[in-house]
Design an enzyme around this catalytic site. Sequence first.
Site: not given
Ligand SMILES: [Zn+2]
Length: 688
Positions: A479-480, A483, A486
């Site tokens: 998940h991180e 990010h 991105h």
């Molecule tokens: Zn998040």
Amino acid sequence: MTALSVTVTALAGNPLLETYKTPHQTIPFNEIKTEHYFPAFEEAMKQHSLEVDAIITNPQSPTFENTIVALESTGKLLNKVSSPFYNLLSSETTDELQAIAEKVSPILTEHSNSISLNEKLFARVKAVYEQKDKLKLTAEQQMLLQNTYDGFADNGANLSEADKAIYRELSKDLNMLTLQYGQNVLKETNQYNLLITDKNLLTGLPADFMDMLAANAKNDGKVGWMLNLKTTTYVPFMKYADNRDLRRELYMVNSTRCMTGGEYDNREIVSKIANIRLKIANLLGRKSYADHILKHRMAENKQHVYDLLDKLLVAYKPAAEKEFAEVQEYADNHGAYFKLQPWDWSYYSEKLKDEKYSVNDEMLKPYFELEHVKKGVFGLATRLYGIHFTKNHDIPVYNPEVDAYDVTDKNGKFLAILYTDFHPRDGKRAGAWMNDFKAQWMDGKTDSRPQITIVMNFTRPTSTKPALLTFDELTTLLHEFGHSLHGMLTKCNYQSLSGTNVYRDFVELPSQVMENWGSEKEFLDGFAINYLTGEKIPAELIRKIKASENFNIAYFCLRQLSFGYLDMAWHTLEKPFEGDVIDFEKEAMATTQILPVIPNTSMSTTFSHIFSGGYAAGYYSYKWAEVLDADAFSVFSKNGIFDKKTADSFRKNILTKGGTEQPMVLYKRFRGQEPTIDALLKRNGIKQ
Ligand SMILES: [Zn+2]
């Protein structure tokens, strides 16, 4: 020594105010001392004000370049000072840093108000905004102009003097009420303790949990086992405690917090907050607070939010009813001669889940050694996007446990710096997050690349065992890391639009989509190898993980929907609320209830997300993001989870673009159509 010479000394040789001579101008953590921050903040704010003044006093008439772009470029020094400061405040804090934060934060607020409330500056911004149709701006420039203008307008810049005064008064009241609401929840939660001295009342509880309850009691100078309402106690207790009366008691205390007329009653505050938000929205020309908030969301308006909630409700409710019936049947077969109540739900669900799937953390951990997982996750980015990670020992770090990587593109070109910080320490807050030390922007033709950090709290290795992750921790890392992609792959002109600077209901797409790889055998086979035996993770174990993830999934969906509907009910009010908070809530949540509804309990009085956090008219975004990530991943599933073409398209249309265009426009370019809930239904096993 005079005050002036103190300042001069503090500024001279302050590394925060000098050009960094480190690799890629990374932060020289080894040179920055705590005492450098405050004077650097002061100097940076001074420079920022001068930069803004230069825009206001520019004798030329306002243009997009000399006003909007100029304003966007101000404050770089302030960012340079505040980003290491606030990152360290989360990941390596000290009493001294916290003291500085307390001292500097009101000054920073005043400083940013002096800009956002500056009428002369707004007059120039507005002059440009009013010619926007004639300016032939690119989509990215239009976005920058709109955001800049709204930043002032949503703060009341367009109001008459009299209305401005009202707006300021309302904002102040709202601030105070949301603060008080949060404190009431905290105090009421913390004041409840229940000491149990008879061990027989606590059968069913795991041994280490019993130890924790004993420690709770000991901390309070008592002997026995202390129950309270903190999540770490409440959730496992409801899951494992055999004693139904105690479960009921805890449930009732928990669900009637801040609504029984005591010192911390939040009912009146809830009405007041809803009504002030409505007034603010009305002042700004909106019918409801949701209209005001959703203007800057991918969902765009309340109709789209309700469309999503309603579709999910129709799709999941029959499945949730079936889940209820299954747990009820299990309970009946195990001696329950009653209809399941909310305080029975976790308890019987947990037992049924155990019986059906028998998969637990300890079975999976040997396959998820941190060093292997890191290679697997970085390797995934290499396979999808062709990017490479090389540890750079010359980059200073704020703690020896932190690693810094040079991230390069497939052609070898430098893309970003990535810091990783994996283990808990004193001074690091709980949880996991991604942040930047420096954002990306373009300066003419120069592309100034970002510096990103991901921070976790994974169990550290011991002298006999490497760091082994749970499946949830693997998911967190993916998940991180999503990010961070991105943040790292972005290529935009303006810092305020680059990387993860996107609408809140869009920002979790790049992170959540990565989680999908975590249960794909093709991906896991590359690194999930038992650290003792060298054996690959068995397919059967992966199947079990997937199946157990969908256990009671429809019930959980309806629970999230109930919060989404409640949030929307409070924030789509178009008339001041005068009724009973509890009645209003029961009606708003009625269609989503699967378990019996207990009279005189309340969610609204402890719903901190929307009444003291930032989720007002935004709770739906959890489900919104899930629909998006499942829909996006379905393209990978169809074309192959390592398909280069799909990855290229995701990178080009989503990851590089930041917030430079409307998220739905970006998404449709990747997907070819608007998202549907079908992929999520399939993933959750609701539809084949
Ligand atoms: Zn998040």
